[in-house]
Motif scaffolding. Sequence first.
Motif, mmCIF file in Angstrom:
data_model
loop_
_atom_site.group_PDB
_atom_site.id
_atom_site.type_symbol
_atom_site.label_atom_id
_atom_site.label_comp_id
_atom_site.label_asym_id
_atom_site.label_seq_id
_atom_site.Cartn_x
_atom_site.Cartn_y
_atom_site.Cartn_z
ATOM 1 N N ASP A 60 -48.651 20.226 17.523
ATOM 2 C CA ASP A 60 -48.526 20.448 16.078
ATOM 3 C C ASP A 60 -47.066 20.460 15.650
ATOM 4 N N LEU A 61 -46.204 21.031 16.491
ATOM 5 C CA LEU A 61 -44.766 21.032 16.206
ATOM 6 C C LEU A 61 -44.233 19.606 16.164
ATOM 7 N N LEU A 62 -44.655 18.789 17.124
ATOM 8 C CA LEU A 62 -44.240 17.388 17.177
ATOM 9 C C LEU A 62 -44.676 16.646 15.919
ATOM 10 N N GLU A 63 -45.915 16.817 15.547
ATOM 11 C CA GLU A 63 -46.443 16.096 14.378
ATOM 12 C C GLU A 63 -45.748 16.540 13.095
ATOM 13 N N THR A 64 -45.509 17.824 12.971
ATOM 14 C CA THR A 64 -44.823 18.320 11.774
ATOM 15 C C THR A 64 -43.449 17.667 11.644
ATOM 16 N N GLY A 65 -42.748 17.561 12.763
ATOM 17 C CA GLY A 65 -41.411 16.985 12.730
ATOM 18 C C GLY A 65 -41.392 15.495 12.471
ATOM 19 N N LEU A 66 -42.381 14.766 13.004
ATOM 20 C CA LEU A 66 -42.384 13.309 12.845
ATOM 21 C C LEU A 66 -43.010 12.861 11.534
ATOM 22 N N LEU A 67 -44.011 13.570 11.075
ATOM 23 C CA LEU A 67 -44.695 13.156 9.850
ATOM 24 C C LEU A 67 -43.917 13.509 8.586
ATOM 25 N N GLU A 68 -42.790 14.219 8.754
ATOM 26 C CA GLU A 68 -41.900 14.437 7.610
ATOM 27 C C GLU A 68 -41.195 13.147 7.213
ATOM 28 N N LEU A 69 -41.101 12.203 8.161
ATOM 29 C CA LEU A 69 -40.553 10.887 7.843
ATOM 30 C C LEU A 69 -41.456 10.194 6.825
ATOM 31 N N SER A 70 -40.861 9.456 5.916
ATOM 32 C CA SER A 70 -41.676 8.697 4.973
ATOM 33 C C SER A 70 -42.412 7.587 5.694
ATOM 34 N N ILE A 123 -38.379 14.829 18.596
ATOM 35 C CA ILE A 123 -38.392 14.681 17.133
ATOM 36 C C ILE A 123 -37.056 14.109 16.658
ATOM 37 N N GLU A 124 -35.978 14.683 17.145
ATOM 38 C CA GLU A 124 -34.636 14.237 16.727
ATOM 39 C C GLU A 124 -34.405 12.776 17.122
ATOM 40 N N TRP A 125 -34.791 12.411 18.357
ATOM 41 C CA TRP A 125 -34.541 11.056 18.836
ATOM 42 C C TRP A 125 -35.401 10.027 18.100
ATOM 43 N N VAL A 126 -36.690 10.292 17.963
ATOM 44 C CA VAL A 126 -37.581 9.339 17.300
ATOM 45 C C VAL A 126 -37.170 9.155 15.843
ATOM 46 N N ASN A 127 -36.845 10.245 15.171
ATOM 47 C CA ASN A 127 -36.404 10.132 13.779
ATOM 48 C C ASN A 127 -35.151 9.263 13.665
ATOM 49 N N SER A 128 -34.222 9.429 14.599
ATOM 50 C CA SER A 128 -32.986 8.638 14.539
ATOM 51 C C SER A 128 -33.266 7.161 14.822
ATOM 52 N N VAL A 129 -34.190 6.885 15.752
ATOM 53 C CA VAL A 129 -34.547 5.503 16.062
ATOM 54 C C VAL A 129 -35.197 4.830 14.859
ATOM 55 N N VAL A 130 -36.146 5.517 14.245
ATOM 56 C CA VAL A 130 -36.847 4.943 13.094
ATOM 57 C C VAL A 130 -35.878 4.710 11.939
ATOM 58 N N PHE A 131 -35.004 5.674 11.714
ATOM 59 C CA PHE A 131 -34.012 5.526 10.639
ATOM 60 C C PHE A 131 -33.128 4.308 10.897
ATOM 61 N N GLU A 132 -32.687 4.157 12.154
ATOM 62 C CA GLU A 132 -31.824 3.026 12.505
ATOM 63 C C GLU A 132 -32.564 1.689 12.306
ATOM 64 N N LEU A 133 -33.788 1.599 12.787
ATOM 65 C CA LEU A 133 -34.535 0.336 12.696
ATOM 66 C C LEU A 133 -34.880 -0.029 11.262
#
Length: 381
Positions: free
Chosen positions: A272-282, A368-378
Amino acid sequence: MNYPIYLDYNATTPCAPEVIEEMIPYFGTHFGNASSKSHPFGWVAENAVEEAREKVATLIGAKSKEIVFTSGATEAINLGIKGVFEHYLGERQHYITCQTEHKAVLDTLEEIENRGAEVTHLPVDSKGEIDFDLLFKSVKPHTKMISLMWANNETGVIHPVSDIAALCEDQGIIFFTDAVQAVGKIPVNVKGIHLMAMSAHKLYGPKGVGALFVRHNHPLPKPLAQIQGGGHEKGMRSGTLNVPGIVGFGKAAELRSAHLVSEEIRLKSLRDLLETGLLELSDTFLNGSQTHRLPHVSNISFAGVEGEELLRKVCQKVAVSSGSACTSINPKPSHVLEAMGIEPDLGRASIRFSLGMNTKEKEIRDTIEWVNSVVFELRNI
């Protein structure tokens, strides 16, 4: 090697240290063949196999005589499905399954379809769930088996097993379930089930060993053996038993029995912590039911990125899988997500995160931090 964070526990799990310790003597000191009935080397091996059989049976609420050891779940699936088909050879046969089953099931059903069986593939809704009324209406007078997995390997979606079992019991149909992702992860009981496949390496045991639960004392037939030669495993699966692997399977089952509930709660909290952090991305989407789902699995789509590049970049620091089951980088969209109506580009840009025994909160926050940064970069290239 400097390994990344491991969040691919649905692909395989590490052997628990206790499992390795339990297995080691059976490679050397207790090296006997479990079928050698005339001397102590064989007796010790046979006793170890029977103790392991009891432990596996206890984990799923079965009798030890109902456990048939195999080389893994794929063999167990082939034995269960092909063995039933061959029992009914000469009769008209109909099988019911679902579009989101594991390829081991779908390919085996395709094989018996090529040999004359009828197979109905039920659709799923956008959450990956079947329509139970449609399942009921799909039953024909010559339906021999309903084959539906306990929990999906890509989305974690759990089918209504008790309802399916009741339907099969009422209609006199064999219920076969691929329970590979459920056994050792959530409470599993074989009540009402006739055949069930499982695998040691999905629950912190060794690779190369699995089992088929075969219900005893029931009028519906048992599957016919697919491997002949020696009559091992009560004639259902010939071949010298993998004693160290079976011992490890038994120890892993024993450990899962002891820690099942507490680990389920812990992993759900981390998931649930993982999903909360990743699903905040648009433009990110959770694939699968939020309610009927394994506690340690998340399948998330990331719109606006190219799927192959997303997976490659994420795996530099976090080991995960794409939507395609049990594959590495694959340009084809997952058949599971496709059946759920997810369009191909979004399906390819989906990642399955599966947590396990060694997953820690810091690893989730780092992911969460790494995936968010990857998605933002791509998205901004």
